[in-house]
Design a protein around this motif. Structure first.
Motif, PDB file in Angstrom:
ATOM      1  N   ARG A  15      32.401  42.805  40.624  1.00 11.92           N
ATOM      2  CA  ARG A  15      31.661  43.021  39.731  1.00 11.92           C
ATOM      3  C   ARG A  15      31.797  42.306  38.175  1.00 11.92           C
ATOM      4  N   GLN A  16      32.882  41.622  38.301  1.00 11.44           N
ATOM      5  CA  GLN A  16      33.126  40.896  36.823  1.00 11.44           C
ATOM      6  C   GLN A  16      32.762  39.212  37.265  1.00 11.44           C
ATOM      7  N   THR A  17      32.436  38.648  36.130  1.00 11.58           N
ATOM      8  CA  THR A  17      32.570  37.255  36.224  1.00 11.58           C
ATOM      9  C   THR A  17      33.741  36.693  36.182  1.00 11.58           C
ATOM     10  N   ASN A  31      37.626  41.500  41.323  1.00  7.89           N
ATOM     11  CA  ASN A  31      36.480  42.420  41.196  1.00  7.89           C
ATOM     12  C   ASN A  31      35.026  41.835  41.374  1.00  7.89           C
ATOM     13  N   THR A  82      35.590  36.767  33.072  1.00  9.75           N
ATOM     14  CA  THR A  82      36.338  38.027  32.716  1.00  9.75           C
ATOM     15  C   THR A  82      37.420  38.376  33.569  1.00  9.75           C
ATOM     16  N   ILE A  83      37.412  37.983  34.724  1.00  9.40           N
ATOM     17  CA  ILE A  83      38.669  38.117  35.526  1.00  9.40           C
ATOM     18  C   ILE A  83      39.872  37.314  35.349  1.00  9.40           C
ATOM     19  N   ALA A 130      41.127  38.643  31.581  1.00  9.81           N
ATOM     20  CA  ALA A 130      41.659  40.018  31.628  1.00  9.81           C
ATOM     21  C   ALA A 130      42.812  39.909  30.879  1.00  9.81           C
TER      22      ALA A 130
END
Length: 341
Positions: free
Chosen positions: A113-115, A111, A118-119, A122
């Protein structure tokens, strides 16, 4: 070497996936794409099976069926002895952590839009594993495991190269300590100079963590380097399955022989651009459509050795005489083992 008589971690039996074709005003079903049409194989804990074949033969669909990203039309997918082929979302929940996937494209699978933090974190967040600080520490540990700087935690995917993005995808797959990873052509989108690094990383992960792999690829040289056993797929079915050394040293199916003959080899001073002693097999025609595969042997329309029986009877996947006795071939002329008395 591990014992080969232990129960497999994964068993696939009679696996089918048919995608319906619809048309007309009432969008009635007019046919089906038989992407996977009766596949059988098994993978033991800590071992790897390479799945190879031309584009469109059903390799990636098979991988997604094993990971239960798709539901099979028929057949069984047994993980630790339990059939998960048609399990509900709730029934699959305990298995999801143990079967993970590495995708082919390291660009679209992350993604933007994610750092990175975060990826990779998740899966841990979804399963509410540990505290927030413990999850952050785990993510940094995973980044270090795949050869990235833990300080990359707050960066975005566009700041990385293709090889680094694939390492991020590998870290995400490792987050929940899986027992089986489906790697769907994990290096085909990368530069040749980076491919070996990623394959070596996956081998190191397998050695250190004891993870089993279904390694999907069309590059036979990479599969030979990585996989313990190799299955050759053609038009939705497996036509040959054997230990790596046996399949590459003594291929029995005409399709496998043609694939191996197309692998580039160095010119050892012949000066003609061909490897010395190379007997190149050039297949005629195109791969038939999976909507209406040929009768009998599916490879017969391109096989230089096809005979009358090949058009009327589909050859089963049977063992042939080898040192290990674990070499399976679906060909009428592959010298099957004699039936037991």
């Amino acid at each position: 070497m591990p014992e080969h008589h232990t129960a497999p971690l994964l068993e696939v039996a009679g696996l089918h996936k048919h995608f319906p074709i619809r048309g007309g005003l009432l969008t009635r079903r007019t046919g089906a794409v038989r992407a996977v049409d009766g596949v059988d194989f098994s993978i033991e804990a800590g071992r790897s099976l390479g799945l190879v074949g031309e584009s469109g033969c059903g390799k990636s669909t098979t991988g997604r069926l094993v990971a239960r990203l798709l539901e099979p039309t028929g057949g069984a997918v047994r993980y630790r002895g339990e059939d998960i082929a048609h399990a509900s979302r709730r029934e699959l929940a305990p298995v999801r952590a143990e079967i993970q996937m590495i995708f082919q494209d390291p660009y679209s699978s992350l993604n933007p839009r994610q750092t990175v933090g975060t990826i990779v974190g998740a899966p841990l967040a979804i399963r509410r594993t540990g505290t927030a600080s413990a999850r952050r520490a785990r993510v940094r540990e995973l980044l270090a495991t795949v050869g990235l700087n833990p300080e990359h935690y707050n960066r975005f995917p566009h700041e990385f190269s293709g090889g680094q993005r694939q390492r991020i995808g590998i870290a995400r797959a490792l987050a929940l300590e899986p027992k089986l990873i489906v790697a769907d052509e994990p290096v085909s989108a990368l530069d040749v100079s980076i491919q070996a690094q990623i394959v070596n990383l996956l081998q190191q992960v397998q050695r250190d963590l004891g993870i089993a792999f279904l390694f999907i690829a069309h590059d036979l040289a990479i599969v030979r380097h990585f996989s313990h056993r190799v299955a050759v797929m053609y038009l939705g079915r497996i036509v040959e399955l054997a230990d790596r050394a046996e399949l590459y040293g003594d291929p029995r199916h005409p399709y496998t022989k043609a694939l191996l003959s197309a692998v580039p080899e160095p010119d050892l001073g012949t000066g003609d651009g061909e490897a010395q002693g190379r007997n190149r097999i050039r297949l005629s025609g195109d791969v038939p459509t999976p909507v209406d595969p040929p009768s009998g042997c599916r490879f017969r329309t391109r096989c230089p050795s096809a005979q009358a029986i090949c058009g009327t009877t589909e050859p089963p996947l049977l063992p042939v005489p080898t040192a290990t006795g674990q070499h399976l071939v679906a060909c009428h002329f592959a010298e099957p083992l004699p039936a037991a008395a």
